[in-house]
Design a protein around this motif. Structure first.
Motif, PDB file in Angstrom:
ATOM      1  N   HIS A  36      38.715  52.028  62.814  1.00  0.00           N
ATOM      2  CA  HIS A  36      39.665  52.115  63.930  1.00  0.00           C
ATOM      3  C   HIS A  36      39.383  50.994  64.911  1.00  0.00           C
ATOM      4  O   HIS A  36      38.243  50.561  65.070  1.00  0.00           O
ATOM      5  CB  HIS A  36      39.629  53.490  64.599  1.00  0.00           C
ATOM      6  N   CYS A  37      40.472  50.533  65.540  1.00  0.00           N
ATOM      7  CA  CYS A  37      40.427  49.376  66.428  1.00  0.00           C
ATOM      8  C   CYS A  37      41.045  49.703  67.773  1.00  0.00           C
ATOM      9  O   CYS A  37      41.840  50.613  67.899  1.00  0.00           O
ATOM     10  CB  CYS A  37      41.196  48.206  65.827  1.00  0.00           C
ATOM     11  N   ARG A  38      40.695  48.859  68.740  1.00  0.00           N
ATOM     12  CA  ARG A  38      41.332  48.939  70.048  1.00  0.00           C
ATOM     13  C   ARG A  38      42.460  47.910  70.124  1.00  0.00           C
ATOM     14  O   ARG A  38      42.602  47.057  69.247  1.00  0.00           O
ATOM     15  CB  ARG A  38      40.310  48.679  71.158  1.00  0.00           C
ATOM     16  N   GLY A  40      44.356  44.658  70.823  1.00  0.00           N
ATOM     17  CA  GLY A  40      43.938  43.267  70.898  1.00  0.00           C
ATOM     18  C   GLY A  40      42.796  42.899  69.983  1.00  0.00           C
ATOM     19  O   GLY A  40      42.169  41.855  70.157  1.00  0.00           O
ATOM     20  N   CYS A  41      42.519  43.710  68.969  1.00  0.00           N
ATOM     21  CA  CYS A  41      41.453  43.366  68.028  1.00  0.00           C
ATOM     22  C   CYS A  41      41.732  41.989  67.417  1.00  0.00           C
ATOM     23  O   CYS A  41      42.851  41.699  67.003  1.00  0.00           O
ATOM     24  CB  CYS A  41      41.368  44.400  66.924  1.00  0.00           C
ATOM     25  N   PRO A  42      40.695  41.123  67.332  1.00  0.00           N
ATOM     26  CA  PRO A  42      40.902  39.794  66.765  1.00  0.00           C
ATOM     27  C   PRO A  42      41.066  39.781  65.247  1.00  0.00           C
ATOM     28  O   PRO A  42      41.425  38.742  64.684  1.00  0.00           O
ATOM     29  CB  PRO A  42      39.637  39.030  67.185  1.00  0.00           C
ATOM     30  N   ALA A  67      34.207  52.835  63.813  1.00  0.00           N
ATOM     31  CA  ALA A  67      34.553  51.773  64.765  1.00  0.00           C
ATOM     32  C   ALA A  67      34.515  50.410  64.087  1.00  0.00           C
ATOM     33  O   ALA A  67      33.625  50.110  63.291  1.00  0.00           O
ATOM     34  CB  ALA A  67      33.590  51.795  65.945  1.00  0.00           C
ATOM     35  N   CYS A  68      35.489  49.583  64.427  1.00  0.00           N
ATOM     36  CA  CYS A  68      35.569  48.217  63.920  1.00  0.00           C
ATOM     37  C   CYS A  68      34.395  47.383  64.450  1.00  0.00           C
ATOM     38  O   CYS A  68      34.017  47.516  65.609  1.00  0.00           O
ATOM     39  CB  CYS A  68      36.887  47.624  64.412  1.00  0.00           C
ATOM     40  N   ARG A  69      33.864  46.507  63.611  1.00  0.00           N
ATOM     41  CA  ARG A  69      32.766  45.638  64.048  1.00  0.00           C
ATOM     42  C   ARG A  69      33.253  44.486  64.916  1.00  0.00           C
ATOM     43  O   ARG A  69      32.476  43.886  65.638  1.00  0.00           O
ATOM     44  CB  ARG A  69      32.030  45.075  62.828  1.00  0.00           C
ATOM     45  N   ARG A  70      34.509  44.149  64.784  1.00  0.00           N
ATOM     46  CA  ARG A  70      35.037  43.014  65.555  1.00  0.00           C
ATOM     47  C   ARG A  70      35.319  43.397  67.001  1.00  0.00           C
ATOM     48  O   ARG A  70      35.030  42.645  67.907  1.00  0.00           O
ATOM     49  CB  ARG A  70      36.329  42.491  64.913  1.00  0.00           C
ATOM     50  N   CYS A  71      35.944  44.557  67.193  1.00  0.00           N
ATOM     51  CA  CYS A  71      36.401  44.919  68.540  1.00  0.00           C
ATOM     52  C   CYS A  71      35.663  46.128  69.117  1.00  0.00           C
ATOM     53  O   CYS A  71      35.893  46.487  70.263  1.00  0.00           O
ATOM     54  CB  CYS A  71      37.903  45.199  68.525  1.00  0.00           C
ATOM     55  N   GLY A  72      34.820  46.745  68.329  1.00  0.00           N
ATOM     56  CA  GLY A  72      34.078  47.897  68.842  1.00  0.00           C
ATOM     57  C   GLY A  72      34.798  49.223  68.667  1.00  0.00           C
ATOM     58  O   GLY A  72      34.272  50.269  69.008  1.00  0.00           O
TER      59      GLY A  72
HETATM   60 ZN   LIG Z   1      39.004  45.924  65.430  1.00  0.00          ZN
END
Ligand SMILES: [Zn+2]
Length: 74
Positions: A36-38, A40-42, A67-72
């Motif tokens: 899952h992402c927030r 504006g995830c890159p 939780a996604c590693r990119r955006c938390g």
């Molecule tokens: Zn993400």
């Protein structure tokens, strides 16, 4: 236990906000990856068919998303 088919599909307006990386406060979960992402995830946007929408991080995690590693995460 895999429960990655919960959440709701994105409405047209939600999908447009997702791809535009708008601020919605929603949690974006990807059924194909189990994350899952927030807003504006890159990371590259997923296919709409794989996108699930949750109103809170707790709901996404209860459904088995991480939780996604990119955006938390969302
Ligand atoms: Zn993400």
């Amino acid at each position: 236990m895999r429960l990655h088919h919960t959440g709701r599909p994105a409405s047209d307006a939600e999908w447009q906000a997702f791809v535009a990386r708008g601020a919605t406060g929603l949690v974006w979960a990807v059924a194909s990856t189990g994350i899952h992402c927030r807003d504006g995830c890159p990371a590259r946007p997923c296919l709409r068919a794989n996108l699930r929408v949750f109103d809170s991080r707790a709901q996404a995690e209860a459904a088995g998303f991480r939780a996604c590693r990119r955006c938390g995460g969302g």
